[in-house]
Structures are given as C-alpha cells and as structure tokens.
Design an enzyme around this catalytic site. Structure first.
Site, PDB file in Angstrom:
ATOM      1  N   TYR A  36       0.834  -1.218   0.000  1.00 57.90           N
ATOM      2  CA  TYR A  36       0.000   0.000   0.000  1.00 57.90           C
ATOM      3  C   TYR A  36       0.866   1.265   0.000  1.00 57.90           C
ATOM      4  CZ  TYR A  36      -3.590  -3.287   1.723  1.00 57.90           C
ATOM      5  OH  TYR A  36      -4.430  -4.359   1.910  1.00 57.90           O
ATOM      6  N   HIS A  94       0.925 -11.775   2.535  1.00 59.13           N
ATOM      7  CA  HIS A  94      -0.153 -11.088   1.808  1.00 59.13           C
ATOM      8  C   HIS A  94      -0.849 -12.002   0.801  1.00 59.13           C
ATOM      9  CE1 HIS A  94      -1.395  -6.780   0.506  1.00 59.13           C
ATOM     10  NE2 HIS A  94      -2.356  -7.627   0.226  1.00 59.13           N
TER      11      HIS A  94
HETATM   12  N1  NAP Z   1      -5.464  -8.587   1.846  1.00 56.07           N
HETATM   13  C1  NAP Z   1      -5.738  -8.132   0.645  1.00 56.07           C
HETATM   14  O1  NAP Z   1      -5.296  -8.685  -0.375  1.00 56.07           O
HETATM   15  C2  NAP Z   1      -6.599  -6.916   0.493  1.00 56.07           C
HETATM   16  C3  NAP Z   1      -7.108  -6.560  -0.776  1.00 56.07           C
HETATM   17  C4  NAP Z   1      -7.931  -5.444  -0.843  1.00 56.07           C
HETATM   18  C5  NAP Z   1      -8.244  -4.720   0.297  1.00 56.07           C
HETATM   19  N2  NAP Z   1      -7.702  -5.080   1.516  1.00 56.07           N
HETATM   20  C6  NAP Z   1      -7.974  -4.300   2.752  1.00 56.07           C
HETATM   21  O2  NAP Z   1      -9.358  -4.055   2.884  1.00 56.07           O
HETATM   22  C7  NAP Z   1      -9.580  -2.659   3.026  1.00 56.07           C
HETATM   23  C8  NAP Z   1     -10.914  -2.247   2.469  1.00 56.07           C
HETATM   24  O3  NAP Z   1     -11.057  -2.582   1.110  1.00 56.07           O
HETATM   25  P1  NAP Z   1     -11.361  -1.470  -0.035  1.00 56.07           P
HETATM   26  O4  NAP Z   1     -10.710  -0.200   0.405  1.00 56.07           O
HETATM   27  O5  NAP Z   1     -10.976  -2.034  -1.338  1.00 56.07           O
HETATM   28  O6  NAP Z   1     -12.936  -1.375  -0.117  1.00 56.07           O
HETATM   29  P2  NAP Z   1     -14.176  -1.092   0.879  1.00 56.07           P
HETATM   30  O7  NAP Z   1     -13.761  -0.944   2.273  1.00 56.07           O
HETATM   31  O8  NAP Z   1     -15.175  -2.134   0.531  1.00 56.07           O
HETATM   32  O9  NAP Z   1     -14.734   0.295   0.290  1.00 56.07           O
HETATM   33  C9  NAP Z   1     -14.064   1.498   0.457  1.00 56.07           C
HETATM   34  C10 NAP Z   1     -14.829   2.576  -0.309  1.00 56.07           C
HETATM   35  O10 NAP Z   1     -16.124   2.781   0.290  1.00 56.07           O
HETATM   36  C11 NAP Z   1     -16.249   4.145   0.689  1.00 56.07           C
HETATM   37  N3  NAP Z   1     -16.952   4.186   1.985  1.00 56.07           N
HETATM   38  C12 NAP Z   1     -16.471   3.774   3.190  1.00 56.07           C
HETATM   39  N4  NAP Z   1     -17.415   3.894   4.140  1.00 56.07           N
HETATM   40  C13 NAP Z   1     -18.520   4.424   3.535  1.00 56.07           C
HETATM   41  C14 NAP Z   1     -19.797   4.774   4.008  1.00 56.07           C
HETATM   42  N5  NAP Z   1     -20.163   4.607   5.285  1.00 56.07           N
HETATM   43  N6  NAP Z   1     -20.700   5.283   3.105  1.00 56.07           N
HETATM   44  C15 NAP Z   1     -20.345   5.448   1.795  1.00 56.07           C
HETATM   45  N7  NAP Z   1     -19.133   5.110   1.308  1.00 56.07           N
HETATM   46  C16 NAP Z   1     -18.235   4.607   2.162  1.00 56.07           C
HETATM   47  C17 NAP Z   1     -14.850   4.695   0.796  1.00 56.07           C
HETATM   48  O11 NAP Z   1     -14.888   6.068   0.536  1.00 56.07           O
HETATM   49  P3  NAP Z   1     -14.076   7.164   1.417  1.00 56.07           P
HETATM   50  O12 NAP Z   1     -12.639   6.701   1.483  1.00 56.07           O
HETATM   51  O13 NAP Z   1     -14.269   8.399   0.639  1.00 56.07           O
HETATM   52  O14 NAP Z   1     -14.708   7.236   2.784  1.00 56.07           O
HETATM   53  C18 NAP Z   1     -14.123   3.897  -0.292  1.00 56.07           C
HETATM   54  O15 NAP Z   1     -14.328   4.492  -1.558  1.00 56.07           O
HETATM   55  C19 NAP Z   1      -8.382  -2.033   2.321  1.00 56.07           C
HETATM   56  O16 NAP Z   1      -8.183  -0.696   2.708  1.00 56.07           O
HETATM   57  C20 NAP Z   1      -7.276  -2.959   2.757  1.00 56.07           C
HETATM   58  O17 NAP Z   1      -6.818  -2.625   4.068  1.00 56.07           O
HETATM   59  C21 NAP Z   1      -6.924  -6.165   1.626  1.00 56.07           C
END
Ligand code: NAP
Length: 253
Positions: A36, A94
């Site tokens: 990240y 990861h």
């Molecule tokens: N281990 C892995 O391989 C892997 C892969 C992918 C992700 N991850 C982890 O999972 C985390 C989350 O995944 P993600 O960031 O892809 O997707 P997510 O959490 O499903 O969605 C994030 C999106 O939703 C928006 N959002 C958040 N809360 C909201 C709410 N209450 N109302 C409306 N919109 C909202 C955010 O906007 P704003 O930022 O504008 O609030 C952002 O655009 C990552 O940050 C990472 O730490 C891990």
C-alpha cells in the site's frame, strides 16, 4: 486473536490525519501492507493519536517479493522502521504467490515472531488447501484476511475459520462501493432506515469469527462504519443477502 468487529482498512489512505481521526473515533485495529506504500503514513497517524500503542492492534503484510527465507526478516524490519514501531501485532503473508514456498517462507515468518517483531502471524488470500499445508509449518494461524462482501465470499473459508477458531478478517466489505447499487441491500437498508454501507458491514460481522476492515476517509464514514456492527439483521435478511448472486472477486491475484 481478539479483534474488534470493525477495524480500519488503510489501502489508499495517504493522509495521517485520517488514521489519527479513526483512532480518536474509536478504531483499535489498523490494517496496512507493504504494497500500500503507506506504512509511514499509518505510523505517523498512530504517533499523533492520543491512544496508547498497547491498546492498538497494528497489522501489516509481507508482499510477494519479500517471502524468500532470507528476505522475511529484513523486510519486516523495514516495515517496522516505516511504521515507527518496535513490533506489529499481526504480520500477514499477503498472498501465497511470488517467492512464497510454505516450507521456507513460513518457518522464516515464525522466526520473526519468535524474535518479537510480531506478536502473531496471519495469512491472506489462501485457499482451503493452502491453509492445510500452512498449518504444518505455523505454530498457529492467528487470522486469515480474505475478500468477503455480499457480492463475493467463500463459505469454505468461513467454515475453516470457525472450525479452527481464528478470526476471518473480511476485506473490502463494501465491495469498494459496489454494494451501494445492489437491490437487496438497498431494500434491507430502506427497511432499517439506514445506509447500504451499514447493512453490508452488519451482514459481514453477523457471522461467528468474522471481523472486518472497511476503508473510509471522512469522519462521517469512519463513525458510521464503526456503528454499523451494532445493526441487527434478522435471519431472513441474512439469508436474502446470502442468496445474492456472487460476482467475480474484485481482487483475484
Ligand atoms: N489482503 C488483501 O489482499 C486486500 C485486498 C484489498 C483490500 N484489503 C484491505 O481491505 C480494506 C478495504 O477494502 P477497499 O478499500 O478495497 O474497499 P471497501 O472498504 O469495501 O470500500 C471502500 C470505499 O467505500 C467508501 N466508503 C467507506 N465507508 C462508507 C460509508 N459509510 N458510506 C459510503 N461510502 C463509504 C470509501 O470512501 P471514502 O474513502 O471516501 O470514505 C471507499 O471508496 C483495504 O483498505 C485494505 O486494508 C486487503
């Protein structure tokens, strides 16, 4: 490991003030990764917050180019340097790809844990068969982080977490925003007079052994996501969400 129902996913967060605000709002589990490219930002947010380090669970992940036995320790030390911490609470592999070889990678990660650089070892994006092999080389799997939201989840991984009693850390619980257009989610949200984001998080955290790490930037999203775990869905609503056709995963490789 005892993880709170909702933690902070930090992929894409480049402002330490977001991390600090999240901690001030009550977030106690912070999830970053080498790939990240924001471990320094997360570390700066932790340092700026008013909460004791001991009250936080900080997780990072070794990327696929840091999984050769000789690379694991220096890569972990580099992460700790960027985070400004003596140790993390959870160090994940990861993805089981690139330099990953269970026979050599996992003993090296165990050695890093024994040296005190991480309290726990976790895995991410493993298949059930790969978990079986990993178990041969790890003291225990402290957590498994996988894609899990109403549009994509794997029952076999949930079953493994429940059977072996470790937390399944559900990533992308909002499918990066795609759940906001899913008709079943919208309908259940209207019935509860809440948002599709809250319904999605409440559904994910309704399962035994599942916690989640939505990424959010604004204080209003941060607070709403933390509160969403308190929303109680009925068994019928949970079943309706389970019946949503599963699309392809967002993060296949
Ligand atoms: N281990 C892995 O391989 C892997 C892969 C992918 C992700 N991850 C982890 O999972 C985390 C989350 O995944 P993600 O960031 O892809 O997707 P997510 O959490 O499903 O969605 C994030 C999106 O939703 C928006 N959002 C958040 N809360 C909201 C709410 N209450 N109302 C409306 N919109 C909202 C955010 O906007 P704003 O930022 O504008 O609030 C952002 O655009 C990552 O940050 C990472 O730490 C891990």
């Amino acid at each position: 490991m005892d993880l709170p129902p909702v933690g902070l996913g930090t992929m894409g967060i480049e402002d330490e003030a977001v991390v600090r605000t999240a901690i001030d709002c009550g977030y106690r589990h912070l999830d970053t990764a080498q790939i990240y490219d924001n471990e320094s930002t997360v570390g700066a947010g932790i340092a700026a917050a008013d909460t004791d380090r001991a009250d936080l669970t900080v997780a990072t992940k070794l990327w696929i180019d840091a999984l050769e036995a000789t690379a694991v320790r220096p890569a972990t030390e580099a992460s700790l340097d960027r985070l400004g911490l003596d140790a993390v609470d959870l160090l994940y592999v990861h993805r089981p790809r690139g330099d990953y070889d269970p026979e050599t990678t996992l003993p090296a990660v165990e050695a890093v844990r024994e040296a005190g650089l991480t309290a726990h070892v976790g895995l991410s994006n493993f298949d059930p068969d790969q978990l079986v092999v990993a178990r041969e080389f790890l003291d225990k799997i402290a957590a498994h982080q996988v894609e899990f939201h109403p549009l994509f989840w794997r029952e076999s991984l949930l079953t493994d977490a429940q059977k072996h009693d470790y937390p399944l850390v559900a990533y992308a619980p909002l499918a990066g925003g795609r759940v906001f257009e899913e008709p079943t989610i919208l309908n259940i949200a209207a019935q509860h007079e809440t948002t599709p984001a809250a319904v999605s998080i409440a559904w994910v955290t309704s399962y035994e052994n599942v916690v989640t790490i939505p990424k959010a930037s604004s204080q209003s999203h941060l607070e709403a996501n933390l509160a969403a775990a308190d929303l109680e869905l009925t068994d019928a609503e949970i079943a309706r969400i389970e019946a949503i056709e599963r699309e392809e995963e967002l993060f296949p490789e």
